[in-house]
Design an enzyme around this catalytic site. Sequence first.
Site, PDB file in Angstrom:
ATOM      1  N   ASN A  48       0.817  -1.216   0.000  1.00 24.58           N
ATOM      2  CA  ASN A  48       0.000   0.000   0.000  1.00 24.58           C
ATOM      3  C   ASN A  48       0.850   1.265   0.000  1.00 24.58           C
ATOM      4  O   ASN A  48       0.328   2.369  -0.131  1.00 24.58           O
ATOM      5  CB  ASN A  48      -0.954   0.014   1.201  1.00 24.58           C
ATOM      6  CG  ASN A  48      -0.214  -0.097   2.514  1.00 24.58           C
ATOM      7  OD1 ASN A  48       0.801  -0.793   2.612  1.00 24.58           O
ATOM      8  ND2 ASN A  48      -0.703   0.579   3.545  1.00 24.58           N
ATOM      9  N   THR A  49       2.179   1.094   0.135  1.00 24.24           N
ATOM     10  CA  THR A  49       3.054   2.255   0.196  1.00 24.24           C
ATOM     11  C   THR A  49       4.468   1.864  -0.198  1.00 24.24           C
ATOM     12  O   THR A  49       4.823   0.683  -0.242  1.00 24.24           O
ATOM     13  CB  THR A  49       3.041   2.871   1.614  1.00 24.24           C
ATOM     14  OG1 THR A  49       3.785   4.094   1.610  1.00 24.24           O
ATOM     15  CG2 THR A  49       3.674   1.927   2.623  1.00 24.24           C
ATOM     16  N   GLY A  50       5.295   2.851  -0.491  1.00 22.09           N
ATOM     17  CA  GLY A  50       6.728   2.659  -0.657  1.00 22.09           C
ATOM     18  C   GLY A  50       7.151   1.663  -1.724  1.00 22.09           C
ATOM     19  O   GLY A  50       6.591   1.607  -2.826  1.00 22.09           O
ATOM     20  N   ILE A  51       8.166   0.876  -1.395  1.00 15.45           N
ATOM     21  CA  ILE A  51       8.746  -0.094  -2.325  1.00 15.45           C
ATOM     22  C   ILE A  51       7.691  -1.084  -2.803  1.00 15.45           C
ATOM     23  O   ILE A  51       7.619  -1.412  -3.991  1.00 15.45           O
ATOM     24  CB  ILE A  51       9.915  -0.843  -1.656  1.00 15.45           C
ATOM     25  CG1 ILE A  51      11.048   0.126  -1.312  1.00 15.45           C
ATOM     26  CG2 ILE A  51      10.435  -1.959  -2.554  1.00 15.45           C
ATOM     27  CD1 ILE A  51      12.120  -0.481  -0.427  1.00 15.45           C
ATOM     28  N   TYR A 200      16.074  -4.686  14.664  1.00 15.77           N
ATOM     29  CA  TYR A 200      15.833  -4.663  13.218  1.00 15.77           C
ATOM     30  C   TYR A 200      16.886  -5.487  12.488  1.00 15.77           C
ATOM     31  O   TYR A 200      16.552  -6.303  11.608  1.00 15.77           O
ATOM     32  CB  TYR A 200      15.846  -3.216  12.714  1.00 15.77           C
ATOM     33  CG  TYR A 200      15.763  -3.096  11.211  1.00 15.77           C
ATOM     34  CD1 TYR A 200      14.570  -3.352  10.545  1.00 15.77           C
ATOM     35  CD2 TYR A 200      16.884  -2.749  10.460  1.00 15.77           C
ATOM     36  CE1 TYR A 200      14.493  -3.250   9.162  1.00 15.77           C
ATOM     37  CE2 TYR A 200      16.818  -2.647   9.082  1.00 15.77           C
ATOM     38  CZ  TYR A 200      15.623  -2.897   8.436  1.00 15.77           C
ATOM     39  OH  TYR A 200      15.549  -2.806   7.069  1.00 15.77           O
TER      40      TYR A 200
END
Length: 316
Positions: A48-51, A200
């Site tokens: 839904n966004t970005g990459i 992360y």
Amino acid sequence: MLVTLGLLTSFLSFLYVMAPSIRKFFAGGVCRTHVQLPGKVVVITGANTGIGKETARELARRGARVYIACRDVLKGESAASEIRADTKNSQVLVRKLDLSDTKSIRAFAQGFLTEEKQLHILINNAGVMMYPYSKTADGFETHIGVNHLGHFLLTYLLVERLKESAPARIVTLSSVAHHIGKIRFHDLHGEKHYNRTFAYCHSKLANMLFTRELAKRLKGTGVTTYAVHPGIVNSELIRHSFLLCLLWRLFSPFVKTAREGAQTSLHCATAEGLEPLSGKYFSDCKRTWVSPRARDNKTAERLWNVSCELLGIQWE
């Protein structure tokens, strides 16, 4: 002090003047394949966004039936509407998927398997980065829970459909940050010690080890799998770090756009002749070096078994 400010001003002015050339240099590799995908079915998490959104856009442009699997359905519908208008491909669909909740993952998989009889490309794109300490609905630390365990379960639930649709591919977004990651089996959920930066990195190493072990287990099935470093990309992933947001803005000429960041995912999803490289790691649309920890077969197998135990599944 004045000299320092003067140097900084000069440096920033230099960046501004040289920005077009710098941007071109740091844009990285470009997916050169022109393979068309009519009749192919694709699932992309977090598209839904970005990459993920740019990956979905390009695969839709090539004629694929694309499922945007995301937590925010309204945002997903907005992205899908934009992609449909841009590509003239009406087969861009949105389905709810919350990778922090195994019930949601199972519900998505059940719905998808009922709806579709084929799956040719699964792109494990979604993720969280530098998230303040928290746990998922199932009690997993958020980074390891979303970035690794969520995609591990999703892949497990969809892998038989991928085999039935072979040749098929699985692409999992990792990161160069895996180089400083470590699988801390004694404290996998950060209950004894937690640092959100390292959490992360640990999860990105888990992505690498998952891809390595998955390739071994899928050998001979016609399903291949690849790990990807998209590059340093300007996306919503960094929103939980004020420092990174500041640095990304300051050094924007060095940071990829989401479209540029999608190129290696697209390469691994569509490029011809990659089958012998199943289980390998790619950056800028070419195979690249991995850390010694990411090549540790014993750790990869142990992480696989621990992941199965945590998720309550058996995956031989």
